[in-house]
Design a protein around this motif. Sequence first.
Motif, PDB file in Angstrom:
ATOM      1  N   GLU A   6       6.320  -1.809  19.847  1.00  0.00           N
ATOM      2  CA  GLU A   6       6.140  -0.443  18.930  1.00  0.00           C
ATOM      3  C   GLU A   6       7.332  -0.954  17.916  1.00  0.00           C
ATOM      4  O   GLU A   6       8.267  -0.919  18.214  1.00  0.00           O
ATOM      5  CB  GLU A   6       6.415   0.431  19.120  1.00  0.00           C
ATOM      6  CG  GLU A   6       5.643   1.624  19.976  1.00  0.00           C
ATOM      7  CD  GLU A   6       5.173   0.955  21.698  1.00  0.00           C
ATOM      8  OE1 GLU A   6       5.152   2.021  22.229  1.00  0.00           O
ATOM      9  OE2 GLU A   6       6.730   0.217  21.868  1.00  0.00           O
ATOM     10  N   SER A   7       6.855  -0.847  16.317  1.00  0.00           N
ATOM     11  CA  SER A   7       7.730  -0.689  15.194  1.00  0.00           C
ATOM     12  C   SER A   7       7.335   0.391  14.831  1.00  0.00           C
ATOM     13  O   SER A   7       5.715   0.754  14.334  1.00  0.00           O
ATOM     14  CB  SER A   7       7.776  -2.595  14.849  1.00  0.00           C
ATOM     15  OG  SER A   7       7.279  -2.730  14.362  1.00  0.00           O
ATOM     16  N   ARG A  19       4.596   4.296   8.629  1.00  0.00           N
ATOM     17  CA  ARG A  19       3.360   3.949   9.177  1.00  0.00           C
ATOM     18  C   ARG A  19       4.230   2.846  10.585  1.00  0.00           C
ATOM     19  O   ARG A  19       5.052   2.009  10.063  1.00  0.00           O
ATOM     20  CB  ARG A  19       2.611   2.541   8.835  1.00  0.00           C
ATOM     21  CG  ARG A  19       1.733   2.762   9.031  1.00  0.00           C
ATOM     22  CD  ARG A  19       0.335   1.420   8.579  1.00  0.00           C
ATOM     23  NE  ARG A  19       1.475  -0.528   8.418  1.00  0.00           N
ATOM     24  CZ  ARG A  19       0.598  -1.308   7.883  1.00  0.00           C
ATOM     25  NH1 ARG A  19      -1.040  -0.990   7.720  1.00  0.00           N
ATOM     26  NH2 ARG A  19       0.578  -2.394   7.763  1.00  0.00           N
ATOM     27  N   LEU A  20       3.741   2.611  11.671  1.00  0.00           N
ATOM     28  CA  LEU A  20       3.494   2.957  12.675  1.00  0.00           C
ATOM     29  C   LEU A  20       2.710   1.477  12.620  1.00  0.00           C
ATOM     30  O   LEU A  20       1.683   1.310  13.462  1.00  0.00           O
ATOM     31  CB  LEU A  20       4.068   3.869  14.212  1.00  0.00           C
ATOM     32  CG  LEU A  20       4.608   5.233  14.084  1.00  0.00           C
ATOM     33  CD1 LEU A  20       4.783   6.050  14.834  1.00  0.00           C
ATOM     34  CD2 LEU A  20       6.011   4.129  13.502  1.00  0.00           C
ATOM     35  N   SER A  21       3.602   0.313  13.911  1.00  0.00           N
ATOM     36  CA  SER A  21       2.750  -0.940  14.528  1.00  0.00           C
ATOM     37  C   SER A  21       2.699  -0.940  15.953  1.00  0.00           C
ATOM     38  O   SER A  21       3.845  -0.591  16.407  1.00  0.00           O
ATOM     39  CB  SER A  21       2.998  -1.980  13.316  1.00  0.00           C
ATOM     40  OG  SER A  21       2.768  -1.544  11.983  1.00  0.00           O
ATOM     41  N   LYS A  76      -5.301  -9.094  14.225  1.00  0.00           N
ATOM     42  CA  LYS A  76      -3.758  -9.254  14.962  1.00  0.00           C
ATOM     43  C   LYS A  76      -3.106  -8.254  15.498  1.00  0.00           C
ATOM     44  O   LYS A  76      -2.091  -8.366  16.087  1.00  0.00           O
ATOM     45  CB  LYS A  76      -2.869  -8.893  13.268  1.00  0.00           C
ATOM     46  CG  LYS A  76      -3.718  -9.390  12.192  1.00  0.00           C
ATOM     47  CD  LYS A  76      -2.372  -8.411  11.030  1.00  0.00           C
ATOM     48  CE  LYS A  76      -2.734  -9.049   9.717  1.00  0.00           C
ATOM     49  NZ  LYS A  76      -1.758  -9.072   8.527  1.00  0.00           N
ATOM     50  N   ASN A  77      -4.336  -7.854  17.070  1.00  0.00           N
ATOM     51  CA  ASN A  77      -3.870  -7.223  17.603  1.00  0.00           C
ATOM     52  C   ASN A  77      -2.752  -5.950  17.943  1.00  0.00           C
ATOM     53  O   ASN A  77      -2.537  -5.864  18.500  1.00  0.00           O
ATOM     54  CB  ASN A  77      -3.184  -8.124  19.257  1.00  0.00           C
ATOM     55  CG  ASN A  77      -4.578  -9.102  19.716  1.00  0.00           C
ATOM     56  OD1 ASN A  77      -5.918  -8.906  19.395  1.00  0.00           O
ATOM     57  ND2 ASN A  77      -4.289 -10.298  20.280  1.00  0.00           N
ATOM     58  N   THR A  78      -3.769  -5.471  16.507  1.00  0.00           N
ATOM     59  CA  THR A  78      -1.897  -4.432  16.551  1.00  0.00           C
ATOM     60  C   THR A  78      -3.180  -2.731  15.850  1.00  0.00           C
ATOM     61  O   THR A  78      -3.946  -3.015  15.440  1.00  0.00           O
ATOM     62  CB  THR A  78      -1.620  -4.614  14.914  1.00  0.00           C
ATOM     63  OG1 THR A  78      -0.807  -5.893  15.655  1.00  0.00           O
ATOM     64  CG2 THR A  78      -0.924  -3.867  14.580  1.00  0.00           C
ATOM     65  N   VAL A  79      -2.267  -1.725  16.294  1.00  0.00           N
ATOM     66  CA  VAL A  79      -3.043  -0.517  16.495  1.00  0.00           C
ATOM     67  C   VAL A  79      -1.981   0.113  15.788  1.00  0.00           C
ATOM     68  O   VAL A  79      -0.743  -0.469  16.055  1.00  0.00           O
ATOM     69  CB  VAL A  79      -3.815  -0.020  17.894  1.00  0.00           C
ATOM     70  CG1 VAL A  79      -2.327   0.250  18.365  1.00  0.00           C
ATOM     71  CG2 VAL A  79      -4.236   1.419  17.132  1.00  0.00           C
ATOM     72  N   TYR A  80      -2.530   0.771  14.302  1.00  0.00           N
ATOM     73  CA  TYR A  80      -1.248   1.310  13.158  1.00  0.00           C
ATOM     74  C   TYR A  80      -1.422   2.930  13.956  1.00  0.00           C
ATOM     75  O   TYR A  80      -2.641   3.100  13.999  1.00  0.00           O
ATOM     76  CB  TYR A  80      -1.641   1.072  12.108  1.00  0.00           C
ATOM     77  CG  TYR A  80      -1.851  -0.025  11.849  1.00  0.00           C
ATOM     78  CD1 TYR A  80      -2.615  -0.985  11.753  1.00  0.00           C
ATOM     79  CD2 TYR A  80      -0.108  -1.118  11.644  1.00  0.00           C
ATOM     80  CE1 TYR A  80      -2.941  -2.729  11.284  1.00  0.00           C
ATOM     81  CE2 TYR A  80      -0.381  -2.358  11.529  1.00  0.00           C
ATOM     82  CZ  TYR A  80      -1.673  -3.113  11.094  1.00  0.00           C
ATOM     83  OH  TYR A  80      -1.842  -4.904  11.051  1.00  0.00           O
ATOM     84  N   LEU A  81      -0.642   3.385  13.269  1.00  0.00           N
ATOM     85  CA  LEU A  81      -0.934   4.912  13.196  1.00  0.00           C
ATOM     86  C   LEU A  81       0.015   5.144  11.529  1.00  0.00           C
ATOM     87  O   LEU A  81       1.637   5.433  11.690  1.00  0.00           O
ATOM     88  CB  LEU A  81       0.143   5.323  13.922  1.00  0.00           C
ATOM     89  CG  LEU A  81       0.345   7.371  14.010  1.00  0.00           C
ATOM     90  CD1 LEU A  81      -1.238   7.928  14.217  1.00  0.00           C
ATOM     91  CD2 LEU A  81       1.431   7.767  15.476  1.00  0.00           C
TER      92      LEU A  81
END
Length: 124
Positions: A6-7, A19-21, A76-81
């Motif tokens: 996470e970042s 925005r978290l990734s 990108k195999n990424t989920v965002y919040l």
Amino acid sequence: QVQLVESGGGLVQAGDSLRLSCVASGRTSSRNVMGWFRQAPGKEREFIAAINWTYGATYYADSVKGRFTISRDNAKNTVYLQMNSLKPEDTAVYYCGIRKILGLTVSPDDYDYWGQGTQVTVSS
């Protein structure tokens, strides 16, 4: 095995946005659902939002509905919040998790892999 990183956390003021990734690596083919949870000091891990990786269906906790948005980027195999209108009570460590089987569940016990978390602090 699956790894999650996470970042995007930080210190913001009430009303601000963040925005978290969460980037997934490893055996991501076993991923069906990705979720965001948070944990404040002395409290249990709390469900925030989840997304079905293949179909994009989403589910939110009432406490964040209308303010937070979960999304994913398959390439990108990424989920965002995306977190808008942040409040001091949103202060917590935010974690993403992967659930290997279908079902947008809210229990952290139903998730199989976790990241290390990212701190979000909202000042009043």
